[in-house]
Scaffold this motif. Sequence first.
Motif, PDB file in Angstrom:
ATOM      1  N   MET A   1       0.970  -1.212  -0.113  1.00 46.98           N
ATOM      2  CA  MET A   1       0.009   0.053   0.010  1.00 46.98           C
ATOM      3  C   MET A   1       0.945   1.277   0.100  1.00 46.98           C
ATOM      4  N   LYS A   2       0.883   1.979  -0.942  1.00 51.65           N
ATOM      5  CA  LYS A   2       1.644   3.175  -1.310  1.00 51.65           C
ATOM      6  C   LYS A   2       0.807   4.333  -0.558  1.00 51.65           C
ATOM      7  N   ILE A   3       1.723   5.120   0.531  1.00 52.83           N
ATOM      8  CA  ILE A   3       0.952   6.171   0.969  1.00 52.83           C
ATOM      9  C   ILE A   3       1.964   7.370   0.784  1.00 52.83           C
ATOM     10  N   LEU A   4       1.192   8.373   0.067  1.00 51.53           N
ATOM     11  CA  LEU A   4       2.096   9.746  -0.220  1.00 51.53           C
ATOM     12  C   LEU A   4       1.944  10.776   1.155  1.00 51.53           C
ATOM     13  N   VAL A   5       2.653  11.272   1.826  1.00 51.28           N
ATOM     14  CA  VAL A   5       2.541  12.289   2.748  1.00 51.28           C
ATOM     15  C   VAL A   5       2.949  13.526   2.294  1.00 51.28           C
ATOM     16  N   ALA A   6       1.859  14.545   2.306  1.00 47.85           N
ATOM     17  CA  ALA A   6       2.364  15.685   1.872  1.00 47.85           C
ATOM     18  C   ALA A   6       2.511  16.893   2.909  1.00 47.85           C
ATOM     19  N   ASN A   7       3.533  17.506   2.881  1.00 47.72           N
ATOM     20  CA  ASN A   7       3.895  18.589   4.009  1.00 47.72           C
ATOM     21  C   ASN A   7       3.701  19.841   3.242  1.00 47.72           C
ATOM     22  N   LEU A   8       2.715  20.802   3.780  1.00 46.42           N
ATOM     23  CA  LEU A   8       2.365  21.689   2.861  1.00 46.42           C
ATOM     24  C   LEU A   8       2.907  23.110   3.818  1.00 46.42           C
ATOM     25  N   GLY A   9       3.848  23.856   3.151  1.00 49.57           N
ATOM     26  CA  GLY A   9       3.803  25.247   3.951  1.00 49.57           C
ATOM     27  C   GLY A   9       3.214  26.231   2.996  1.00 49.57           C
ATOM     28  N   SER A  10       3.357  27.620   3.497  1.00 50.36           N
ATOM     29  CA  SER A  10       2.806  28.834   2.605  1.00 50.36           C
ATOM     30  C   SER A  10       3.224  28.856   1.458  1.00 50.36           C
ATOM     31  N   THR A  11       4.637  28.367   1.285  1.00 57.47           N
ATOM     32  CA  THR A  11       5.298  28.681   0.015  1.00 57.47           C
ATOM     33  C   THR A  11       6.057  27.252  -0.243  1.00 57.47           C
ATOM     34  N   SER A  12       5.643  26.076   0.269  1.00 57.69           N
ATOM     35  CA  SER A  12       6.549  24.934   0.070  1.00 57.69           C
ATOM     36  C   SER A  12       5.526  23.702  -0.075  1.00 57.69           C
ATOM     37  N   LEU A  13       6.118  22.620  -0.735  1.00 56.18           N
ATOM     38  CA  LEU A  13       5.593  21.563  -0.607  1.00 56.18           C
ATOM     39  C   LEU A  13       6.496  20.525  -0.674  1.00 56.18           C
ATOM     40  N   LYS A  14       6.713  19.685   0.356  1.00 55.54           N
ATOM     41  CA  LYS A  14       7.398  18.860   0.697  1.00 55.54           C
ATOM     42  C   LYS A  14       6.768  17.247   0.564  1.00 55.54           C
ATOM     43  N   TRP A  15       7.333  16.167   0.114  1.00 58.19           N
ATOM     44  CA  TRP A  15       6.575  15.093   0.272  1.00 58.19           C
ATOM     45  C   TRP A  15       7.437  13.622   0.563  1.00 58.19           C
ATOM     46  N   ARG A  16       6.960  12.634   1.155  1.00 57.79           N
ATOM     47  CA  ARG A  16       7.372  11.193   1.281  1.00 57.79           C
ATOM     48  C   ARG A  16       6.427  10.276   0.822  1.00 57.79           C
ATOM     49  N   LEU A  17       7.041   9.306   0.157  1.00 51.29           N
ATOM     50  CA  LEU A  17       6.429   8.082  -0.312  1.00 51.29           C
ATOM     51  C   LEU A  17       6.643   6.958   0.382  1.00 51.29           C
ATOM     52  N   PHE A  18       5.666   6.674   0.997  1.00 59.19           N
ATOM     53  CA  PHE A  18       6.066   5.310   1.868  1.00 59.19           C
ATOM     54  C   PHE A  18       5.216   3.875   1.160  1.00 59.19           C
ATOM     55  N   ASP A  19       5.947   2.641   1.351  1.00 54.91           N
ATOM     56  CA  ASP A  19       5.266   1.587   1.056  1.00 54.91           C
ATOM     57  C   ASP A  19       4.827   0.853   2.507  1.00 54.91           C
TER      58      ASP A  19
END
Length: 398
Positions: A1-19
């Motif tokens: 099961m692939k889960i994308l975790v999105a970390n949103l700032g006012s001017t940023s997008l960071k992510w990590r993808l986990f299995d």
Amino acid sequence: MKILVANLGSTSLKWRLFDAAGGSERLLHKGGFERVTDYPRAIDDCLAQLREAGHIRSEADLAAVGFKTVIARGVSGCVALDEAVVRAMEDYSALAPAHNPAYITGVRLFAARMPSVPLVGLFETAFYQWIPEAAQRYAVPESWHAAGIRRWGFHGASHKFVAERSAELLGREDVAERARRLYVDGGASPVRDPALRVISLHLGGSSSITGIRNGVAIGNSLGMSPQSGLPHNNRVGDLDSFAVPYAVRALGLSIDEVERQLCKESGLKGVSGVSNDIRDIDAAAISGNAAAARALDLFVHEARRWIGAYLVELGGLDALVFTAGIGENRAELRSRIAAGLEGFGLKLDAARNDTVRGAEGEISAAGSPVKAWVIPANEELVVAREVQRFLQSGRRPG
Ligand code: AMP
């Protein structure tokens, strides 16, 4: 099961993808963009990177997108981010102006971009659902409390990871298991005596301190909003509530301007007059800038004040844990914050403290009855785990 975790700032997008499968998680990919002005494009570029790296063929390969959401009226825990929850986040945008609007925009864009993928939020307040009532209340009239003017606590994902990992490092698998299962059973899983007492210091652009007994939080230095507690990079931290009407009347500031100055021109930036980044403030203090030194002194003082509060509340201490940008990287501040605690059983090892940087490591002296550790923040992992549980529990959005 692939889960994308999105970390949103006012001017940023960071992510990590986990299995994530069967309670274990493997990090497949991480990335991010700073200075984002076009969010839809940033989301498309994120998905393109995941496709190019061979982790997904299309968004249908994602079991869910998880978000480390901050605060919403009447909502906490791990929930489906449907329109009602997004509106509840909007209701509290004024409490978290740097965070909620970004998440609201991001969640709506993800929903439009991938309507069949569940969007799930783990609220930063979730870790404090079981704190004692006395730690939830402000001494305001009941009608204010009923209107939501109360202490919540934030950085829940970060402090929860510390609760789990510190228990593992201290050989208390029973407590680690209680912390892991907290959102499943509310802390009911059994632990043996004696109680494990941890103070977790999340020191970064935004800072907070949490007391943790047997894997469960007893309180957090952040209150109703993430603008309270310790001084933050450019946000004020604790302030007497009567300072606000006084500033409006005596300084002739509008309430909007007071709000702006308290959340953009205050904190370490306001006191130092140098920068909102500890690295710059440190360099200025070393070269003799008195205001920069004052900002650091204030930060250390406030951190110690909260350590004292939780030390008493917990009735002693087994471990002090540093995490986040400052906690992981600034040995000098760690040693100032933990100085003079030998009488409480904690002695740092100066050489160990100087070497641990951006990685997990013990910084207490051999034989120190109270341990001190650096544990790198791992908030996205906590989000991925809870999202996985959420999906498996059948509480699927829709
Ligand atoms: P965070 O919000 O956790 O990213 O932490 C940001 C704060 O941590 C800033 O004040 C930085 O000065 C400090 N920080 C982050 N990374 C480092 C590093 N590698 N070395 C020194 N300080 C750092």
